[in-house]
Enzyme design. Structure first.
Site, PDB file in Angstrom:
ATOM      1  N   ARG A 115       1.106  -1.110  -0.117  1.00 29.33           N
ATOM      2  CA  ARG A 115       0.009  -0.062  -0.037  1.00 29.33           C
ATOM      3  C   ARG A 115       0.875   1.396   0.102  1.00 29.33           C
ATOM      4  O   ARG A 115       1.982   1.111   0.620  1.00 29.33           O
ATOM      5  CB  ARG A 115      -0.921   0.035   1.228  1.00 29.33           C
TER       6      ARG A 115
ATOM      7  N   GLU B 169      -4.062   8.171  -4.473  1.00 30.75           N
ATOM      8  CA  GLU B 169      -4.244   7.440  -5.641  1.00 30.75           C
ATOM      9  C   GLU B 169      -5.718   8.133  -6.280  1.00 30.75           C
ATOM     10  O   GLU B 169      -6.707   8.327  -5.507  1.00 30.75           O
ATOM     11  CB  GLU B 169      -4.445   5.981  -5.689  1.00 30.75           C
TER      12      GLU B 169
ATOM     13  N   HIS C  99      -1.976   0.593  -9.749  1.00 31.42           N
ATOM     14  CA  HIS C  99      -2.731  -0.360  -8.831  1.00 31.42           C
ATOM     15  C   HIS C  99      -3.340  -1.263  -9.252  1.00 31.42           C
ATOM     16  O   HIS C  99      -4.634  -1.330  -8.994  1.00 31.42           O
ATOM     17  CB  HIS C  99      -3.431   0.650  -7.474  1.00 31.42           C
TER      18      HIS C  99
END
Length: 350
Positions: A258, A287, A306
């Site tokens: 993460r 993000e 991601h």
């Protein structure tokens, strides 16, 4: 754990109604198609379950739209906590599509008797392959070499010899399911691996032939550092300026965990100043990554949005595991991947 009945009743003596499943609309359309592809929502009907989409893309979850549902499938990153659960009395199960559940307030779910599950098993191999993809790209300087071809600069290719892997030591930070699978894949390539985990893993380390070390020693010894730890308050900025300073100036950092695990500004500084040689990043502190992030312009960084593990294998295996957890709860069985400790409450199963 509290066990729900196979069907819900709207009032005492009323006929059972189907178990109702809400699916977040951040990553799904009304017809059940999702950003991941087909996750088999129509298969719920085979078990007497009904599903529908809640929350429009770009909108937060709201309690009034969750009321009346027995289960909620969290596809993306929408937050679920006290605010979103206000007034919700019917919800019994939250099923996360994937391994991470850091957006879920487990204490709030515990208090309401809501069981929270994730789907970690099916993505372990795709995530390990994600780490390897970054590893090979960095070891062979794939990104700048790709750019040389696209810009007709073949005469510069000698400037981009990669560091290679043959004599490299790879450090893995975090020996959970994804970390362990990553180590197995690395050892299958006959690479030297050292690892850190918050608790000892002697049996696993002996099985695969690696050494578990203190974090600082892993950082100091490794030519490539792969982060696979969970996002928790304890792992926030686990890798900061001090830790990056312990790494070799020829080393690279790979983050498939993460974004919160790394102090991103410290990483940018380290990459710009040559404290470390490169990075492979699938996750970021914010993000989507802002368009003005210095990371975008750095030649020594490989970036992915991601989603590098998003393959058909990932979709099929993770969807099957998620559906299995929902069906288990709906039919009064024990789910496999419970991540909280639900108590009997107004919204929970009795």
């Amino acid at each position: 754990m509290n066990q729900p009945s196979a069907a819900s009743t709207s009032a005492q003596g009323a006929a059972p109604r189907p178990w109702k499943v809400a699916v977040t609309g951040d990553y799904a359309d009304a017809d059940g198609s999702t950003i991941y592809g087909d996750i088999g929502l129509d298969q719920f009907a085979e078990h007497g379950l009904e599903w529908s989409i809640v929350s429009e893309a770009g909108s937060p979850l709201r309690g009034e739209e969750l009321e009346g549902y027995d289960a909620l499938v969290l596809l993306g990153s929408l937050a679920l906590g006290e605010e979103q659960l206000q007034g919700v009395t019917t919800l019994k199960h939250v099923a996360r599509f994937g391994a991470g559940y850091d957006q879920v307030d487990l204490a709030a779910c515990d208090a309401r008797g809501i069981t929270v599950t994730n789907a970690p098993t099916g993505l372990r191999v795709p995530m390990a392959h994600t780490a390897l993809t970054f590893l090979f790209a960095l070891a062979h300087n794939l990104l700048p070499k790709d750019h040389l071809v696209r810009t007709a600069q073949w005469d510069r290719k000698a400037l981009y010899r990669g560091p290679g892997l043959a004599t490299a030591t790879v450090g893995v930070i975090g020996l959970g399911g994804i970390g362990q699978e990553t180590v197995r894949q690395l050892r299958a390539l006959n690479l030297e691996v050292v690892a850190w985990n918050r608790s000892p893993r002697p049996d696993f380390c002996a099985e695969v032939g690696i050494t578990q070390l203190e974090l600082d020693e892993v950082l100091e010894r490794s030519d490539y550092v792969i982060l696979t730890v969970s996002a928790t308050p304890e792992t926030r900025h686990l890798i900061g300026a001090r830790e990056l300073g312990l790494m070799k100036d020829s080393a690279a950092l790979i983050n498939i965990a993460r974004g919160s695990v790394v102090d991103e500004q410290a990483l940018i500084t380290a990459l710009q100043e040559g404290t470390i040689a490169g990075a492979g990043l699938d996750v970021f502190e914010v993000e989507p990554l802002p368009g003005d992030s210095p990371l975008i312009g750095l030649e020594n960084v490989v970036l992915a949005p991601h989603s590098l593990c998003w393959t058909q294998d990932f979709t099929d295996s993770t969807a099957a595991e998620m559906r299995g957890e929902v069906i288990a709860m709906a039919t009064g069985q024990q789910p496999r991947n419970v991540v909280n400790s639900p108590q009997a409450g107004p919204g929970g199963a009795k």
